[in-house]
Write a protein that holds these residues in place. Structure first.
Motif, PDB file in Angstrom:
ATOM      1  N   PRO A  86       0.237  -0.871   0.480  1.00  0.00           N
ATOM      2  CA  PRO A  86      -0.027  -0.515   0.481  1.00  0.00           C
ATOM      3  C   PRO A  86       1.228   1.316  -0.218  1.00  0.00           C
ATOM      4  O   PRO A  86       1.700   1.958   0.219  1.00  0.00           O
ATOM      5  CB  PRO A  86      -0.964  -0.302   1.198  1.00  0.00           C
ATOM      6  CG  PRO A  86      -0.767  -1.725   1.878  1.00  0.00           C
ATOM      7  CD  PRO A  86       0.699  -1.839   0.711  1.00  0.00           C
ATOM      8  N   VAL A 114      -3.957   1.675  -2.383  1.00  0.00           N
ATOM      9  CA  VAL A 114      -3.682  -0.034  -2.290  1.00  0.00           C
ATOM     10  C   VAL A 114      -4.098  -0.751  -3.234  1.00  0.00           C
ATOM     11  O   VAL A 114      -4.731  -0.916  -4.336  1.00  0.00           O
ATOM     12  CB  VAL A 114      -5.116  -1.591  -1.583  1.00  0.00           C
ATOM     13  CG1 VAL A 114      -4.085  -2.716  -1.365  1.00  0.00           C
ATOM     14  CG2 VAL A 114      -4.425  -0.260  -0.212  1.00  0.00           C
ATOM     15  N   TYR A 167       3.561  -1.785   4.490  1.00  0.00           N
ATOM     16  CA  TYR A 167       1.982  -1.866   4.865  1.00  0.00           C
ATOM     17  C   TYR A 167       1.046  -2.851   4.761  1.00  0.00           C
ATOM     18  O   TYR A 167       0.270  -2.384   4.626  1.00  0.00           O
ATOM     19  CB  TYR A 167       1.938  -0.049   4.236  1.00  0.00           C
ATOM     20  CG  TYR A 167       2.761   0.886   4.849  1.00  0.00           C
ATOM     21  CD1 TYR A 167       2.167   1.084   6.282  1.00  0.00           C
ATOM     22  CD2 TYR A 167       3.481   1.451   4.106  1.00  0.00           C
ATOM     23  CE1 TYR A 167       3.709   2.525   5.819  1.00  0.00           C
ATOM     24  CE2 TYR A 167       3.865   2.624   3.841  1.00  0.00           C
ATOM     25  CZ  TYR A 167       3.561   2.552   5.620  1.00  0.00           C
ATOM     26  OH  TYR A 167       4.847   3.951   6.004  1.00  0.00           O
ATOM     27  N   ASN A 185      -2.024  -3.733   6.608  1.00  0.00           N
ATOM     28  CA  ASN A 185      -2.218  -2.088   6.632  1.00  0.00           C
ATOM     29  C   ASN A 185      -3.020  -1.863   5.235  1.00  0.00           C
ATOM     30  O   ASN A 185      -3.572  -0.990   4.576  1.00  0.00           O
ATOM     31  CB  ASN A 185      -1.340  -0.855   7.045  1.00  0.00           C
ATOM     32  CG  ASN A 185      -0.383  -1.448   8.308  1.00  0.00           C
ATOM     33  OD1 ASN A 185       0.602  -1.001   8.291  1.00  0.00           O
ATOM     34  ND2 ASN A 185      -0.931  -0.834   9.234  1.00  0.00           N
ATOM     35  N   VAL A 186      -4.600  -2.878   5.403  1.00  0.00           N
ATOM     36  CA  VAL A 186      -5.072  -3.100   4.092  1.00  0.00           C
ATOM     37  C   VAL A 186      -6.542  -2.486   5.200  1.00  0.00           C
ATOM     38  O   VAL A 186      -7.685  -3.340   5.228  1.00  0.00           O
ATOM     39  CB  VAL A 186      -5.168  -3.559   3.414  1.00  0.00           C
ATOM     40  CG1 VAL A 186      -6.683  -3.173   2.296  1.00  0.00           C
ATOM     41  CG2 VAL A 186      -4.033  -3.742   2.911  1.00  0.00           C
ATOM     42  N   TYR A 187      -7.517  -1.541   4.807  1.00  0.00           N
ATOM     43  CA  TYR A 187      -8.636  -1.358   5.770  1.00  0.00           C
ATOM     44  C   TYR A 187     -10.159  -1.087   4.433  1.00  0.00           C
ATOM     45  O   TYR A 187     -10.851  -1.211   5.407  1.00  0.00           O
ATOM     46  CB  TYR A 187      -8.489   0.239   6.288  1.00  0.00           C
ATOM     47  CG  TYR A 187      -7.507   0.400   7.227  1.00  0.00           C
ATOM     48  CD1 TYR A 187      -6.994   0.001   7.663  1.00  0.00           C
ATOM     49  CD2 TYR A 187      -6.900   1.758   6.096  1.00  0.00           C
ATOM     50  CE1 TYR A 187      -5.669  -0.430   8.610  1.00  0.00           C
ATOM     51  CE2 TYR A 187      -5.083   1.675   6.842  1.00  0.00           C
ATOM     52  CZ  TYR A 187      -4.929   1.235   8.006  1.00  0.00           C
ATOM     53  OH  TYR A 187      -3.938   0.881   8.906  1.00  0.00           O
ATOM     54  N   SER A 218     -10.547  -4.010  -1.133  1.00  0.00           N
ATOM     55  CA  SER A 218      -9.136  -3.873  -1.478  1.00  0.00           C
ATOM     56  C   SER A 218      -8.359  -5.175  -0.194  1.00  0.00           C
ATOM     57  O   SER A 218      -8.802  -5.286   0.114  1.00  0.00           O
ATOM     58  CB  SER A 218      -8.043  -3.035  -0.709  1.00  0.00           C
ATOM     59  OG  SER A 218      -9.177  -1.777  -1.302  1.00  0.00           O
ATOM     60  N   PHE A 237      -4.254  -7.004   0.155  1.00  0.00           N
ATOM     61  CA  PHE A 237      -3.170  -6.377  -0.275  1.00  0.00           C
ATOM     62  C   PHE A 237      -2.743  -7.970  -1.014  1.00  0.00           C
ATOM     63  O   PHE A 237      -2.570  -9.198  -0.895  1.00  0.00           O
ATOM     64  CB  PHE A 237      -1.579  -6.870   0.788  1.00  0.00           C
ATOM     65  CG  PHE A 237      -0.689  -6.934   0.639  1.00  0.00           C
ATOM     66  CD1 PHE A 237       0.344  -5.807  -0.011  1.00  0.00           C
ATOM     67  CD2 PHE A 237       0.130  -8.040   0.353  1.00  0.00           C
ATOM     68  CE1 PHE A 237       1.287  -6.246  -0.418  1.00  0.00           C
ATOM     69  CE2 PHE A 237       1.336  -8.815   0.390  1.00  0.00           C
ATOM     70  CZ  PHE A 237       2.121  -7.381   0.203  1.00  0.00           C
ATOM     71  N   CYS A 287       2.312  -1.857   9.471  1.00  0.00           N
ATOM     72  CA  CYS A 287       1.317  -2.591   9.938  1.00  0.00           C
ATOM     73  C   CYS A 287       0.596  -2.944  11.268  1.00  0.00           C
ATOM     74  O   CYS A 287       0.798  -0.929  12.232  1.00  0.00           O
ATOM     75  CB  CYS A 287       1.912  -4.132   9.867  1.00  0.00           C
ATOM     76  SG  CYS A 287       2.392  -4.258   8.696  1.00  0.00           S
ATOM     77  N   GLN A 293      -6.909   3.913   1.568  1.00  0.00           N
ATOM     78  CA  GLN A 293      -7.538   2.160   1.481  1.00  0.00           C
ATOM     79  C   GLN A 293      -7.051   1.514   2.727  1.00  0.00           C
ATOM     80  O   GLN A 293      -6.880   0.760   2.472  1.00  0.00           O
ATOM     81  CB  GLN A 293      -7.222   2.003   0.137  1.00  0.00           C
ATOM     82  CG  GLN A 293      -8.154   2.069  -0.919  1.00  0.00           C
ATOM     83  CD  GLN A 293      -8.009   2.540  -1.930  1.00  0.00           C
ATOM     84  OE1 GLN A 293      -6.635   1.972  -2.884  1.00  0.00           O
ATOM     85  NE2 GLN A 293      -9.127   2.302  -3.194  1.00  0.00           N
ATOM     86  N   GLY A 294      -5.530   1.732   2.870  1.00  0.00           N
ATOM     87  CA  GLY A 294      -4.483   1.417   3.352  1.00  0.00           C
ATOM     88  C   GLY A 294      -3.661   2.313   3.374  1.00  0.00           C
ATOM     89  O   GLY A 294      -3.527   3.022   3.769  1.00  0.00           O
TER      90      GLY A 294
END
Ligand SMILES: Cc1ncc(COP(=O)(O)O)c(C=O)c1O
Ligand SMILES: Cc1ncc(COP(=O)(O)O)c(C=O)c1O
Lengths: 496, 496
Positions: A242, A249, A275, A278-280, A284, A286, A315, A409-410
């Motif tokens: 990301p 992302v 990251y 780190n995807v929210y 999306s 990874f 992360c 997104q991330g």
């Protein structure tokens, strides 16, 4: 040089000498380096903090450092399991303490067994402790759905920064128009531009598409490469996914297209994936470059050169201070890989506590182990809060007239575009500042909020942005976003 | 480049491509780097260890790593106070444990207070935690009999290696005959030659005088400088004191002469003083370059540029794995110093556990504190044992015909000269090896003792040496020295 030397001897006879090392005689590449995340804004923030401590009255009571992705500095708590294991590694007398769970002790013992003299205080192999390289390889295999990873392709490092610099250092060669060109996204994480300046490589910008939530655009990549061929030898393509500072992302399709492009054009791929957890955003996900590359099959899987970077700094870990990281290289020429091993051996080894942390990151407690439940809960809490903060940031900014913020997104940042009134742009010009630097400095002076101007990351000419981390605690972040919004409105009015 | 690109496109149509990154296309400076301490001898030692694990029969049962100054790997125990404080910093829950002395807790709290978010997991300022820089400055003042040190001139680093590379990186400039020349002692610690190769600076050798116990000889320095002026612009003079690999400790007179020389010739001084507590010989004493410089008064004290390096890896600490170090710069141009701060900010910060360790090194328990007695005893024990081992090494080697060993006045190494019979030299030539590399490889295969050939450090043409650490435990070291002596006798006979 002869005349300079004589000048010096002359001066010497008078007992007066110039410095050997001055701005004029120092390494010109170092002079060209810029690193915005720790640039003039941070300097001013530190001065303001000093003034606050001395009791100087300000319109705020503290500086909020939203300029750097430093989770624990913003109050995120470290994962208990990590710190327990590390404490036992540091001070093995604690192995007999009844206060630590069994799995913590086993883990610490396992790491110590792998250290010279069973101590974190010994140098390790330059590429890192072999057992940890094996654990990293297994982590990558699990992450990538079983696609094999070779521990000998894993090099532990002093944070991801160090590994990125090492790989770039290998790739830099040539003079004049044959100098190595390196394609980097704009906006970028300024480690890249700084490293290229230091190494005297040619920076080749490709612009991410703000209108499509900062997606990577193949046509733009092609344009950038085409134009660069006149002035350098483009050999490297860097991708941050990301994205920092964009929070974007990449889709699997995009990654495939990038790989195909790199292959066709003969580019070494560097994938900065620090990251990766780190995807929210809903929808999306990874996808690692390694996995996609391998799933594309030959010739990509067997030939395309790739280096992928990870770190303990981001992360859910946020263990920036320990400086742990790794790079996995794929399809790298065997002789070059030996050269890489040699190059890093000069620096002896990455910090061992950072290596140990990386081992725990890639090898967390198993569901059957006593530490599992707490570990899982802590991890989830951090990631859930980050997701909430990502959403909140986007929301609040987009309610503000004159601010536009793509979905986060991330990663850990928003990179909103701000409209700045022409008179503000003009005022900045008079002061010799970039317009968004002027905006950020005013923001800092009036609110104590420290964010980094978009010009430090790169942006389309005539647009203005700033980067703000989403790391402050939720309620503080809400306040901060409100303050920022109000400040922008006031600033706009003032200069309209 | 155009033709290469076309080659690639051609190959691409056939689905076959060469690598982007090969020995031919990689950074040629990196290719030229050599680092003997972790070179082919170590590679072979690792293979032998592997074979031993697999049950292959050898004339020995273990590899003894006397190739690298890695005290804890050789069994030296860490200082309890250091590790206790660090454990509390890593896992602050332990602050309420009754098992740690009060001063340990106070110290850990003080360090945590100075960290972002009160955690070792936060990034620090790139130059290190300000409080620790202040503690370092106070240490330097005490060490140097009250001569002031400015905390803003202290930069914490990732081991001394990192700081040395940073300062060299600033100093490198110019092309062709204007390239920066750097004077380094021969024999040297190969970090220097490796760094100069990597940075494409010109290495200028000055030979230490083996007949005078490896003393630095001013006439030789002058010769080296004079000859170098034809091919480069010499701007830097590196000194290692106490010496690695020589074990030599410089006299105050020598240091004064070196400073005068550097001043007259316009050279930036780099003083590698990582062994400052490792002085064993009667009559020898450590004098810091900073102290001598300041005591010489103007113009030296006010103008001569100096960088002095220290580390947590050596002395009685031996905490190599934590990668802590610092550089103090003296009389550095203020603008250049800003550039240095900027350069290191790209790498974010040195590892925080290493910074914390450095803080304890420069600020050990005071006599009034509960940890003092044990600290003092542990420290003394390590240093006394090192002194005994230094003496033993010199003794045993000098009893052996064909081996000559200068007194190990300080540091952690002996660098004995060995006579090698002409037939051995010839055999080595046939194998394409340096003669002392051949000797060391034979030694390793037959005894499991891993030492580094003198050719990795540099030596006078036609002389042969090896470097051996004095770090193995005393009784093991005695055995090792005996074995080595016997092997040399046998080797000499075999090739006579
Ligand atoms: C995209 C990216 N890559 C690399 C890094 C370097 O992180 P570290 O050196 O702490 O692992 C960062 C830090 O912010 C980053 O954002
Ligand atoms: C003379 C000298 N300088 C510097 C170093 C680097 O030590 P570190 O990077 O571990 O601080 C060493 C290590 O052996 C050394 O011998």
């Amino acid at each position: 040089m002869a005349s300079r030397v004589n000048d010096r001897s002359q001066a010497s006879r008078n007992g007066l000498k110039g410095k050997v090392l001055t701005l004029d005689t120092m390494n010109p590449c170092v002079r060209r380096v810029e690193y915005a995340v720790r640039g003039p804004i941070l300097q001013r923030a530190l001065e303001l903090e000093q003034e606050l401590r001395q009791g100087v009255k300000k319109p705020f009571t503290e500086i909020i450092h939203a300029n750097i992705g430093d989770a624990q500095a913003m109050g995120q708590r470290p994962i208990t399991f990590f710190r327990q294991v590390l404490a036992l590694c540091v001070y093995p007398n604690l192995l007999s303490s009844p206060d630590f769970p069994d799995d913590v002790k086993r883990r610490a013992e396992r790491i110590l067994q792998a250290c010279g003299g069973h101590s974190l205080g010994a140098y390790t192999m330059s590429s890192g402790i072999q057992m940890i390289r094996e654990d990293v390889a297994q982590y990558i295999e699990r992450r990538d759905g079983g696609i094999p990873a070779d521990p000998n392709n894993v090099f532990l490092s002093t944070g991801a920064s160090d590994a990125i610099l090492t790989v770039l250092r290998l790739l830099v060669a040539g003079e004049g128009r044959a100098r190595t060109g390196v394609l980097i996204p704009i906006p970028q994480y300024p480690l890249y531009s700084a490293a290229l300046a230091e190494l005297d490589a040619v920076q080749v910008d490709y612009y991410l598409d703000e209108e499509r939530a900062w997606a990577l655009d193949l046509a733009e990549l092609r344009r950038a490469l085409g134009q660069a061929r006149d002035r350098c030898c483009p050999r490297v393509l860097c991708v941050i996914n990301p994205g920092n500072p964009t929070g974007q992302v990449q889709t699997r399709e995009c990654i495939e297209a990038v790989i195909r492009f790199a292959f066709e054009e003969g580019l070494f791929l560097m994938a900065d994936e620090v990251y990766q957890d780190n995807v929210y955003a809903e929808g999306s996900q990874f996808h690692s470059f390694k996995k996609v590359l391998m799933e594309m099959g030959p010739p990509y899987a067997t030939q395309q050169e790739l280096a992928s970077f990870h770190s303990v700094s981001k992360c859910y870990m946020g263990e920036c201070g320990f400086r742990g990281g790794y790079v996995e290289v794929v399809n790298m020429d065997a002789e070059v890989q030996k050269q890489m091993a040699k190059l890093i051996s000069v620096r002896l080894c990455p910090p061992v506590p950072g290596q140990a942390l990386m081992d725990m990151v890639v090898n967390p407690p198993a569901p059957s182990e006593p530490s599992f439940k707490q570990f899982q809960a802590e991890r989830q809490e951090v990631l859930a809060e980050l997701a909430a903060k990502a959403k909140l940031t986007e929301q609040v900014f987009n309610e503000a007239p004159g601010i536009h913020c793509n979905p986060v997104q991330g990663a850990m940042y928003s990179f909103p575009r701000v409209q700045l009134p022409p008179r503000a742009v003009q005022r900045a010009q008079e002061l010799g500042l970039a317009a968004d630097m002027f905006f950020c400095l005013c923001l800092l002076e009036e609110t104590g909020i420290c964010v980094v101007p978009g010009s430090g990351f790169g942006q389309q000419e005539g647009t203005y942005h700033f980067r703000m981390t989403i790391l402050p605690p939720l309620e503080k972040l809400r306040l901060l976003l409100e303050k920022l919004r109000h400040f922008h409105a006031k600033f706009t009015q003032e200069y309209s």
